[in-house]
Design an enzyme around this catalytic site. Structure first.
Site, short mmCIF file in Angstrom:
data_model
loop_
_atom_site.label_atom_id
_atom_site.label_comp_id
_atom_site.label_asym_id
_atom_site.label_seq_id
_atom_site.Cartn_x
_atom_site.Cartn_y
_atom_site.Cartn_z
N LYS A 11 0.85 -1.21 0.00
CA LYS A 11 0.00 0.00 0.00
C LYS A 11 0.88 1.25 0.00
O LYS A 11 2.06 1.22 0.41
CB LYS A 11 -0.95 0.03 1.20
CG LYS A 11 -0.28 0.05 2.60
CD LYS A 11 0.07 1.44 3.12
CE LYS A 11 0.88 1.37 4.40
NZ LYS A 11 1.84 2.42 4.61
N ASP A 141 -2.09 -1.90 10.18
CA ASP A 141 -2.31 -1.89 8.73
C ASP A 141 -2.93 -3.19 8.22
O ASP A 141 -3.32 -3.27 7.05
CB ASP A 141 -0.98 -1.70 7.99
CG ASP A 141 -0.46 -0.28 8.05
OD1 ASP A 141 -1.25 0.63 8.34
OD2 ASP A 141 0.75 -0.08 7.79
#
Ligand code: ATP
Length: 316
Positions: A11, A141
């Protein structure tokens, strides 16, 4: 099925704002996270013996119980002891494509892949939000990595609000192989230098988070306006990472000279990403940055934003 291979995308942070401290020692955050095509492959196999084994040929990735993929398997075995007993141990092989300690959630996405893979292999039928709740126990995350795509992340990063898909942005990423930043170092240093500006009361925190929800970046994403998104990129952690590592600024400057739509460090760094105007512009930018910096330890990747989180590669 005895074996699954999963794609585990990394990401980038299109937006990262540190709002304040939390009683649990983490920070209150407001982030906009975006999955990218640069992905690891994680293969999970049932083995006859009651063990969790991790293999990864990358020299910086541990193969012991500290590997997030290993920790994810331990968590699943603890949570679902009957399934763990019925199906036996697991061997996890990580084909690392995402650079390590890079601000791209490389470890988190491997943990996420193991949660999704074991859910399939052990026929548990967990929902995405059940998997995300487990993921939050592994790292802030991990819940985002499970679902992927584009999302606002608040709390310590685990409270997610999906945004309209932003796939197909042309991205160029750059990272020096010999430069890694520890995420705890980045947040600790930020606290040392900027805690005087932290918002502490609940109302103030919610106000800041709301400002992101109704802010211009979300509007630019909804309108699929790459030039506007590029202008609005923001990362508070640049305030500590750039002064400590001038090479990151040098890399940003090299990208900026190629007229990208935007350029920013991702997460706690040190990876820098630039939004290109087209695939051709991305290729040009990569060549030009490589030529400008002329450092053999600089790695560059061309990729795109993607709507995918963890997804199965095999069996197809
Ligand atoms: P984030 O963006 O979530 O802060 P990061 O991309 O900065 O993460 P990682 O690549 O996840 O950082 O690695 C941070 C550290 O975690 C590494 O130095 C490594 O020792 C450890 N680690 C544990 N498991 C893994 C894994 N499966 N892949 C990569 N690193 C791992």
């Amino acid at each position: 099925m005895q074996s699954y291979t999963l794609y585990a995308p990394g990401k980038i942070n299109l937006y990262l704002e540190i709002i304040g401290d939390r009683p649990d020692g983490f920070h209150e955050m407001a982030m906009i996270l975006q999955s990218i095509g640069l992905a690891d492959q994680v293969t999970i196999k049932s083995i006859g013996v009651d063990q969790i084994r991790v293999h990864c040929s990358h020299p910086l990735v541990p193969s012991d119980a500290s590997n997030l993929a290993h920790r994810a398997a331990v968590l699943m075995a603890k949570q679902f002891p009957e399934a763990a007993q019925r199906y036996g141990g697991v061997e996890i092989t990580i084909d690392k494509q995402i650079p390590v300690g890079a601000g791209l959630a490389g470890g988190s996405t491997n943990g996420a892949a193991v949660l999704v893979g074991l859910d399939l292999m052990w026929n548990l039928g967990l929902t995405q939000s059940e998997l995300q709740e487990l993921g939050a126990q592994l790292g802030s995350d991990v819940p985002f990595c499970i679902a992927g795509g584009t999302a606002i992340a608040t709390g310590r990063g685990e409270v997610l609000a999906p945004l309209p898909s932003l796939d197909g942005l042309h991205l160029v990423l750059g990272k020096y192989r010999d430069l890694s930043i520890s995420t705890p170092w980045a947040y600790k240093t930020y606290r040392q230098q900027f805690s005087h500006s932290y918002v502490s009361e609940t109302q103030g925190i919610q106000g800041r988070q709301q400002r992101v929800h109704s802010g211009p970046m979300v509007a630019a994403i909804a309108a699929r306006h790459p030039a506007e998104i590029g202008k609005l990129l923001h990362n508070d952690l640049e305030k500590v990472a750039l002064p400590a590592h001038p090479r990151i600024t040098q890399l940003k400057d090299a990208f900026a000279a190629c007229h990208p739509l935007g350029v920013m460090m991702s997460g706690s760094g040190p990876t820098v990403f630039a939004i290109a105007q087209s695939a051709d512009h991305g290729a040009e930018m990569r060549a030009k940055v490589q030529e400008t910096i002329a450092d053999p330890t600089l790695d560059l990747w061309i990729t795109q934003s993607t709507a995918n989180g963890i997804h199965v590669a095999y069996p197809a």
